[in-house]
Scaffold this active site. Structure first.
Site, mmCIF file in Angstrom:
data_model
loop_
_atom_site.group_PDB
_atom_site.id
_atom_site.type_symbol
_atom_site.label_atom_id
_atom_site.label_comp_id
_atom_site.label_asym_id
_atom_site.label_seq_id
_atom_site.Cartn_x
_atom_site.Cartn_y
_atom_site.Cartn_z
ATOM 1 N N SER A 44 0.840 -1.207 0.000
ATOM 2 C CA SER A 44 0.000 0.000 0.000
ATOM 3 C C SER A 44 0.872 1.252 0.000
ATOM 4 C CB SER A 44 -0.911 0.020 1.233
ATOM 5 O OG SER A 44 -1.677 -1.139 1.288
ATOM 6 N N THR A 45 1.946 1.206 0.751
ATOM 7 C CA THR A 45 2.862 2.354 0.815
ATOM 8 C C THR A 45 3.424 2.637 -0.571
ATOM 9 O OG1 THR A 45 3.444 1.709 3.073
ATOM 10 C CG2 THR A 45 4.963 3.219 1.945
ATOM 11 N N ASP A 67 -7.118 -4.241 0.826
ATOM 12 C CA ASP A 67 -7.790 -3.954 2.095
ATOM 13 C C ASP A 67 -9.021 -3.086 1.864
ATOM 14 O OD1 ASP A 67 -6.859 -5.059 4.450
ATOM 15 O OD2 ASP A 67 -5.120 -3.743 4.562
ATOM 16 N N SER A 111 -2.382 -11.179 -3.306
ATOM 17 C CA SER A 111 -2.492 -12.047 -4.501
ATOM 18 C C SER A 111 -1.458 -13.183 -4.431
ATOM 19 C CB SER A 111 -2.357 -11.235 -5.789
ATOM 20 O OG SER A 111 -1.369 -10.240 -5.736
#
Ligand SMILES: Nc1ncnc2c1ncn2[C@@H]1O[C@H](COP(=O)(O)OS(=O)(=O)O)[C@@H](OP(=O)(O)O)[C@H]1O
Ligand SMILES: Nc1ncnc2c1ncn2[C@@H]1O[C@H](COP(=O)(O)OP(=O)(O)O)[C@@H](O)[C@H]1O
Length: 206
Positions: A44-45, A67, A111
């Site tokens: 995500s970062t 998320d 994934s």
């Protein structure tokens, strides 16, 4: 589920404005940057940092984060293998639509299964850039920003990726991000690696 093959009595309707016209308008080529890796590996970062760098240079992108999607589109899915497969299938299809709209679509999901990722790649030949966040499990577990590894180790979460559920690393990814001399590169450095790749491959211009 639409895994049944070609639907009967359904026809494709072509619209007047096509992908190439949209790309010309946006001055970029639509594609999917697919970030895979363990929980806590920095997906995500990296996704947000790539989005920021692209925005700053005038490229339109959109982040599909695993998320976040599990709060809406995929809130009916859990973490069994078939649920994860359906999760990836749906996001692959949505990412394909975003790429068709002309956007740089950044998908960040664990994934874990190669077959599911490869199926997404097959939806977008030549426009799918797989980024492997190759961070050691120990690093991810030490970060444990959501406290989930602790719960998994205590047996309070079953089937947690990397603990008691498998993660299959890519065999043919376009970009691999790993530690250098035991240190993880700063997010802006990792994002720069991705943006440079997109630039070199001609996605950031029309
Ligand atoms: N059992 C189990 N295994 C792995 N992850 C779990 C699990 N349960 C909850 N979580 C949280 O869900 C986030 C992963 O969602 P994804 O949609 O990316 O997962 S998957 O691609 O379908 O495997 C993941 O977020 P990230 O840390 O951002 O990867 C976790 O916070
Ligand atoms: N390049 C990095 N260097 C140091 N810490 C990082 C880096 N990237 C992410 N982190 C930290 O690691 C934790 C997990 O990052 P996150 O992006 O949420 O991972 P994921 O989406 O894979 O679960 C966060 O606390 C984040 O601040």
């Amino acid at each position: 589920m639409s895994t049944l093959g070609k639907p009967a009595n359904i026809f494709w309707h072509e619209c007047a404005v096509g992908r190439h016209e949209r790309q010309k308008l946006l001055q970029q080529k639509g594609c999917v940057v697919w970030i895979t890796g363990l929980s806590g590996s920095g997906k995500s970062t990296l996704a947000c940092s790539v989005g920021r760098q692209l925005h700053n240079r005038g490229n339109l992108s959109y982040v599909l984060d695993g998320d976040n999607l599990r709060h809406g589109l995929n809130k009916d899915l859990g973490f069994k293998a078939e649920d994860r497969a359906e999760n990836i299938r749906r996001v692959g299809e949505v990412a394909k639509l975003f790429a068709d709209a002309g956007l740089i679509c950044i998908a960040s999901l664990i994934s874990p299964y190669r077959r599911d990722r490869d199926a997404c790649r097959a939806l977008l030949p030549d426009h799918f850039i797989e980024v492997f966040m190759n961070m050691p499990l120990e690093v991810c577990e030490q970060r444990d920003s959501k406290g989930l590894y602790k719960l998994a180790r205590e047996g309070k979460i079953k089937g947690f990726t990397g603990i008691d559920d498998p993660y299959e690393p890519p065999l043919n990814c376009e970009i691999e991000i790993r530690q250098m001399d035991g240190v993880c590169p700063a997010p802006s450095i990792m994002a720069g690696q991705v943006v440079t790749y997109l630039e070199d491959k001609g996605f950031l211009h029309e």
